[in-house]
Design an enzyme around this catalytic site. Structure first.
Site, PDB file in Angstrom:
ATOM      1  N   GLU A 112       7.780  -5.502  -7.899  1.00  0.00           N
ATOM      2  CA  GLU A 112       7.097  -6.265  -6.841  1.00  0.00           C
ATOM      3  C   GLU A 112       7.451  -7.743  -6.954  1.00  0.00           C
ATOM      4  O   GLU A 112       7.402  -8.324  -8.039  1.00  0.00           O
ATOM      5  CB  GLU A 112       5.578  -6.076  -6.958  1.00  0.00           C
ATOM      6  CG  GLU A 112       4.733  -7.010  -6.110  1.00  0.00           C
ATOM      7  CD  GLU A 112       5.071  -6.957  -4.629  1.00  0.00           C
ATOM      8  OE1 GLU A 112       5.226  -8.037  -4.021  1.00  0.00           O
ATOM      9  OE2 GLU A 112       5.198  -5.841  -4.082  1.00  0.00           O
ATOM     10  N   TYR A 168       0.809  -1.219   0.000  1.00  0.00           N
ATOM     11  CA  TYR A 168       0.000   0.000   0.000  1.00  0.00           C
ATOM     12  C   TYR A 168       0.843   1.270   0.000  1.00  0.00           C
ATOM     13  O   TYR A 168       0.490   2.262  -0.647  1.00  0.00           O
ATOM     14  CB  TYR A 168      -0.998  -0.006   1.158  1.00  0.00           C
ATOM     15  CG  TYR A 168      -0.415   0.222   2.534  1.00  0.00           C
ATOM     16  CD1 TYR A 168      -0.380   1.488   3.084  1.00  0.00           C
ATOM     17  CD2 TYR A 168       0.073  -0.831   3.289  1.00  0.00           C
ATOM     18  CE1 TYR A 168       0.144   1.720   4.346  1.00  0.00           C
ATOM     19  CE2 TYR A 168       0.600  -0.625   4.545  1.00  0.00           C
ATOM     20  CZ  TYR A 168       0.628   0.647   5.074  1.00  0.00           C
ATOM     21  OH  TYR A 168       1.163   0.866   6.310  1.00  0.00           O
ATOM     22  N   HIS A 178     -30.890  10.174  -1.002  1.00  0.00           N
ATOM     23  CA  HIS A 178     -30.661  10.182  -2.448  1.00  0.00           C
ATOM     24  C   HIS A 178     -30.471  11.628  -2.925  1.00  0.00           C
ATOM     25  O   HIS A 178     -31.176  12.520  -2.456  1.00  0.00           O
ATOM     26  CB  HIS A 178     -31.867   9.568  -3.170  1.00  0.00           C
ATOM     27  CG  HIS A 178     -31.782   9.652  -4.670  1.00  0.00           C
ATOM     28  ND1 HIS A 178     -30.991   8.798  -5.404  1.00  0.00           N
ATOM     29  CD2 HIS A 178     -32.388  10.490  -5.566  1.00  0.00           C
ATOM     30  CE1 HIS A 178     -31.121   9.102  -6.683  1.00  0.00           C
ATOM     31  NE2 HIS A 178     -31.966  10.135  -6.804  1.00  0.00           N
TER      32      HIS A 178
END
Length: 470
Positions: A205, A185, A446
Site C-alpha cells: 500500500e 477496501y 435484549h
C-alpha cells in the site's frame, strides 16, 4: 450512418444494466415511461457478475471454512476440507440466481433489453453495435450508467499472473502466495479472503495505512485479524516492476525506508482503484461535458450538460458504490417523469466486508469537529454486549457522533460482527434528524447486537448503563 439501418424512437434509453442502470429502468417504467436498456456485457453489470455478489459469496465461504477449521467456540472441535472448484461452482450459482432475477424484473416491467455497445452520434441519438450488425435509436431521454473498470498500472500490466479483481474472483485454485497491490477496501477484502483459504498474502500500500479512508481505530481491528492469518502489510511502499516466469511472478517495490525489495508469488492482484467508462461513448457528439478524472458533470438531478441525458453511478463524482448508483438511478428516472427529486448524499453508507466488518455513514468524528462548534461522541464496545459475547464476537465498537448543541446525530461508525447490517438503523436516524435522546429512548430488544446503538447513544448523553466512563 450505415445504409439500411432503421431509426427506432424510444422514450427512455438506459445505457448500462448494472445496479444503477437496471434500477433506473425499473423506476422509469413504474412511472409510466416506455424504456429500453442496452448493455454490451450482461444484465446486472460488474456488481452482480464480477464484483459485489461473487466477492461476497467467496467472503462468506472463507468465513465458513475458517469457522470449521479453527473451531472458534470452546468445546466444539471440527475439521475442514476445501474443494475450491466446488466453492467456485456455488459462487457462480449465486451469480446466476441474481442475474436471472434481473432478467425477470426486466420482463415483468416490460423493459426492452438490447445486447450491444452504444455510442452517441447526435445529442439525441445513439448507434448500437451488436452481433447482428447495428441499429440507431433516437431517444427523448437517456440515462448513462456505464460503470467503471479496474485501473491498470503501467508498471504492472494485466496478464497471466497480474490480475484485476475480475480474474481473481474467477481463479479455480487457491494460490499458495498472493501479492495484493493496493490496500483499499477491495484489496483488504480479497486479501483477507484468500488468506483465510490458506494463501500467504502480502499487501503493498502506497499510503501510511491500509483502508486509509476509514477511522484508524476501526482499521486497527482489521489489521489485527490480518496479522492473525500471517498477512504481511507493507505501507508507504510503491510497486516498481514485475518479472514473470512460467510458474511465478516477482514484484520489485520500494519500501518506506526507500529500499528496493523483491517478493515472489503465484499471482499479483492489482486493486488501486477503478476508472469511469466514459471514454468510448462519443460524449462530445452529445454535448456532454466531463470534469475531473473523466467523470461526467451533473446537477442535483443527475442531469448532464445535455438536458435530455442523465448520468449516474461510477461515471459521476462521489463514491463508487452500487447502492449510490441505484439511488441516483431512481432520482434520474423521477426527474425525467417531472418529479422534484434531487440527490442527498448525507446518509449513504459505506461498508467493507473485512473481518471484522466496517461500516460508516454520515460524518466521521474529525469531519464533524470541523463542521460543528462542538460534538458529542458515544462509543460502546462489543465486549460489553451480551449477544456479542454469546456469539464469541467481542472485537469491535459502535461510535455515534452528534452536534452537541442540538443533539442531532450527524455520523456513525460500526466495526465488528454484522456491522454491515447494524449501519442501516443509523443511516435512518441521520436521515430523520434523530437525536441521541431519540435513539436512547428507543427500546431495543435484549439480547441483541442492536442494543449497542442505544447504549452508544446513552454514552454520548453521559448516562451509560453497561459501561463505566471517566
Amino acid at each position: 450512418m450505415v445504409v439500411g439501418e432503421m431509426l427506432e424512437e424510444v422514450e427512455v434509453l438506459v445505457i448500462g444494466a448494472g445496479p444503477g442502470g437496471y434500477v433506473a429502468a425499473i423506476r422509469a417504467a413504474q412511472l409510466g415511461k416506455s424504456v429500453t436498456i442496452v448493455d454490451k456485457a450482461e444484465l446486472g453489470g460488474v456488481c452482480l457478475n464480477r464484483g459485489c455478489i461473487p466477492s461476497k459469496a467467496l467472503i462468506s465461504a472463507a468465513h465458513q471454512y475458517e469457522a470449521a477449521r479453527e473451531s472458534a467456540f470452546p468445546g466444539i472441535e471440527s475439521t475442514a476440507k476445501l474443494d475450491y472448484k466446488k466453492v467456485q461452482e456455488w459462487k457462480q450459482s449465486v451469480v446466476n440466481k441474481m442475474t436471472g432475477g434481473v432478467q425477470s424484473l426486466m420482463k415483468g416491467n416490460k423493459i426492452t433489453v438490447i445486447d450491444g455497445e452504444a455510442f452517441f452520434t447526435k445529442p439525441d441519438e445513439v448507434r448500437i453495435m451488436h452481433e447482428n450488425g447495428g441499429q440507431r435509436i433516437k431517444f427523448q431521454h437517456c440515462i448513462l450508467a456505464t460503470g467503471s473498470r479496474p485501473i491498470e498500472l503501467k508498471s504492472l500490466p494485466f496478464g497471466k499472473r497480474v490480475l484485476s479483481s475480475t480474474e481473481a474472483l474467477a481463479l479455480d485454485e487457491i494460490p499458495e502466495r498472493l501479492i495484493v497491490v493496493g490496500g483499499g477496501y477491495i484489496g483488504a477484502e480479497l486479501g483477507q479472503t484468500f488468506a483465510k483459504f490458506g494463501s500467504k498474502v502480502t499487501i503493498i500500500e502506497g499510503l501510511d495505512s491500509i483502508l486509509a479512508a476509514f477511522d484508524k481505530q476501526m482499521v486497527r481491528l482489521v489489521e489485527k485479524n490480518l496479522k492473525k492469518y500471517d498477512v504481511q502489510i507493507e505501507t508507504k511502499a510503491m510497486a516498481k516492476s514485475v518479472e514473470e516466469t512460467e510458474n511465478s511472478i516477482k514484484l520489485t517495490y520500494t519500501n518506506q525506508a526507500g529500499e528496493d525489495k523483491t517478493i515472489e508469488a503465484d499471482y499479483i492482484l492489482v486493486t488501486v482503484g477503478r476508472r469511469p467508462n466514459t471514454d468510448e461513448l462519443g460524449l462530445q457528439d452529445a454535448g456532454i461535458e466531463l470534469g475531473e478524472k473523466g467523470l461526467i458533470k451533473v446537477d442535483a438531478q443527475c442531469r448532464t450538460t445535455n438536458p435530455n441525458v442523465y448520468a449516474i453511478g461510477d461515471i459521476v463524482p462521489g463514491a463508487a458504490l452500487a447502492h449510490k448508483a441505484s439511488y441516483e438511478g431512481k432520482v434520474a428516472a423521477e426527474a425525467i417523469a417531472g418529479m422534484p427529486s434531487v440527490v442527498d448524499y448525507r446518509c449513504i453508507p459505506a461498508v467493507v466486508f473485512s473481518d471484522p466488518e466496517m461500516a460508516t455513514v454520515g460524518l466521521s468524528e474529525d469531519e464533524a469537529k470541523k463542521e460543528y462548534n462542538s460534538v458529542s461522541v458515544g462509543r460502546f464496545p462489543y465486549a460489553a454486549n451480551g449477544r456479542a459475547t454469546a456469539l464469541n464476537a467481542t472485537d469491535g465498537f459502535i461510535k455515534l457522533i452528534a452536534d452537541k448543541e442540538t443533539g442531532v446525530l450527524v455520523g456513525a461508525q460500526v466495526v465488528g460482527y454484522e456491522a454491515s447490517n447494524l449501519i442501516a438503523e443509523l443511516g435512518l436516524a441521520i436521515e430523520m434528524s434523530a437525536t441521541l435522546e431519540d435513539i436512547a429512548l428507543t427500546i431495543h430488544a435484549h439480547p441483541t447486537l442492536g442494543e449497542m446503538v442505544m447504549e452508544a447513544a446513552e454514552v454520548g448523553l453521559g448516562s451509560p448503563i453497561h459501561i463505566v466512563t471517566r
